[in-house]
Each structure stands twice: as C-alpha cells, then as structure tokens.
Write an enzyme that holds these catalytic residues in place. Sequence first.
Site, mmCIF file in Angstrom:
data_model
loop_
_atom_site.group_PDB
_atom_site.id
_atom_site.type_symbol
_atom_site.label_atom_id
_atom_site.label_comp_id
_atom_site.label_asym_id
_atom_site.label_seq_id
_atom_site.Cartn_x
_atom_site.Cartn_y
_atom_site.Cartn_z
ATOM 1 C CE LYS A 120 28.172 62.845 -8.654
ATOM 2 N NZ LYS A 120 27.426 63.041 -9.918
ATOM 3 C CE1 TYR A 159 42.607 54.552 -8.444
ATOM 4 C CE2 TYR A 159 44.522 53.147 -8.779
ATOM 5 C CZ TYR A 159 43.358 53.727 -9.255
ATOM 6 O OH TYR A 159 42.952 53.474 -10.546
ATOM 7 C CG ASP A 179 41.751 54.297 -19.653
ATOM 8 O OD1 ASP A 179 42.900 54.670 -19.343
ATOM 9 O OD2 ASP A 179 41.440 53.094 -19.821
ATOM 10 C CG ASP A 207 42.367 54.786 -13.611
ATOM 11 O OD1 ASP A 207 43.274 54.658 -14.451
ATOM 12 O OD2 ASP A 207 41.609 53.851 -13.275
ATOM 13 C CG ASP A 214 28.110 63.536 -13.175
ATOM 14 O OD1 ASP A 214 28.751 64.566 -12.873
ATOM 15 O OD2 ASP A 214 26.940 63.331 -12.793
#
Length: 321
Positions: free
Chosen positions: A164, A117, A230, A226, A197
Amino acid sequence: MPTITVINGDGIGAEVIPAAVQVLEALNLPLSFQSAEAGFATFERVGEALPRETLALCEASDAILFGATQSPMSKVAGYQSPILSLRRHFDLFCNLRPAQGNGLNVLIVRENTEGLYSRRERVEDGGSTAIAERVITAYASERITRAACEWALKRRKKLTIIHKANVLKETCGLFRERAFAVTAHYPELIVEEGLVDSAAMHLAQDTLNSDGSRYDVIVTTNLFGDILSDLAAGLTGGLGLAPSANIGANGHGVFEPVHGSAPDIAGQGIADPRAAILSAAMLLDNLSYGEQAGHMREAARNTTHTGSTQATTEAIIERIV
Ligand code: IPM
Ligand code: MN
C-alpha cells in the site's frame, strides 16, 4: 529418524491435530512423534502459554505440528500467543499459505516477523490515543522476497508484490523497493505489483469470473498477508482446507492450519481435519517426503467433510493406503 513435536493447543486443535498424526502414522514413515503443550489452557494452568519444556522439545525436533490456540481479544497480563512466540523464537520469517480452488491457485508468501506484528504498541494522552509502530526493514523485505521468488520458480513463474505504498510511503515504500531489487535477480519471473485493497477485490473477482488465476505467488507484509490469506481461504473452500507453514532460514518449520481454535464447536468431534492434514502434508514436503505429501494432499482434497472428524480422517487414510 526425524522427530516431530506435536502441539494440539486449545479448542479443536486437540481434535484436528491427532487426526493429522493418525494420517502421518498410517504412512509408515520413519518418523517419531513427541507431544508438547501450549496455549491458553496451558497458560491458565501453569502461568505460561509456551512453557520452557515445550520450547526445549521444539528445539530438539525437526518439525513442529501445531493446532491452534485461543487468543483473547483483550489484554491478559503475561499472555502472548504461542504461535507468535514460536515464530519469533525460531525466526520463522516465511509464512507459506497456499489456496487452491474456485479458479484460484495462489501461494501467499507472508512476511512473518515484523510489520504491524512488531509488538511496538503504546498508549498516550492518558489512554485516549493508541499507537502501533509498523517496522519494515530492508533485511526482512529482501529475504521474504527471495523466498517468494524461489517458490515462483517452482510454480507458474509469476510474482506479485502486494503493498500500500501509495499511502504508506515509507514502510510499504521500502518493502516495495527492496522487493523489486530482489526480483531483478530473477529474470525468469514475471513480476507485477498491486495495492492490497485492489488485490482483495481481484482475488474475489477471479473466483466469480473463473477466468484462471491472475495471481501465482503473492509476496506481502505481515498483516496484509494475514488478511489476504483468510480471504483466499474463504474463496477456495473455506478455512477447513487452508494449511500453512512457517519456515525459518535453517529450514526449521512450524506447520499449522490457518483456522483458529473454534471454541464454539470444540469437543463435539465435528471439526474439519483437512486443513491440519494438509498442513501435515506441507510438513512432509519440508522433510523431503514429497511423494507421500502429494498423496496426502490429493486424498484430503478429494474427501468431503460431512461432519465427523474421525470419519473424514478414516476416509482420507483409506484413500492413501
Ligand atoms: C494466523 C493467526 C495468527 C496471526 C494469530 C493467532 C496470532 O491469525 O496464523 O493467521 O495473526 O498470525
Ligand atoms: Mn490469521
């Protein structure tokens, strides 16, 4: 008396935020409310998504209750999402996203100022290549981990660092290294790490197996947080029940439901107000009205939304007062 700036924004923001204000008002606390505008409709009308007057009202208040704004998928010259501007302006580095239900009870602590971002995007080769720079700093990685550790101390004392670093060796590598360096100062905590993941899979699996929650507090970088928030919302009752808080170093906060402006159902009076109400509860917590926040949370979580924003709001108020 604490002042709260209320920004409805676009779409269902104009329905769920007034609902949350109704609940706050029903508590009869010494709070004063001032409304301000922001969002895409504001941008189309006055040419600015977050007008100067709105920012001034926000600066002069103790907390901001924010609905949702419409973010166009493609570039609109001069438009920038007001929530991103607010986060940047007030340096709201800590995005708290709790999710509870279906065997999960997790607090995602999302770094809120940098990563993907950072707004460092450009096109090259005459438009055939697009590049985004993912900025990770030791400073931001350390301060978000410190905040996450403090939250873990108040909860089940377990922190998972999600990254990651097996692929993003420099950016996630730095985040991981600084996060572990901070957790070394918190011997009371169980500290684990995981890849983003596999964390997504584990979150999904934990609800299916209902074998309790493997995660307590998760700390992660901006975009991963983010996406995972969700996912966690979807797994625990949906976006209708997902609140969030954006907190800065001085305690300044913007409180917003995780959901968006939902233009498809806007204006019909059917939006679920509970995520906004739960966000208002986080706002009360932040203003040290923990007891009332607890009542709000309990009432909202025990009320089902059957289709009318107003009916759900009234049912929640009835449970509280
Ligand atoms: C959120 C939203 C925002 C984000 C958008 C609207 C800029 O998705 O708060 O999760 O990506 O942070
Ligand atoms: Mn999001």
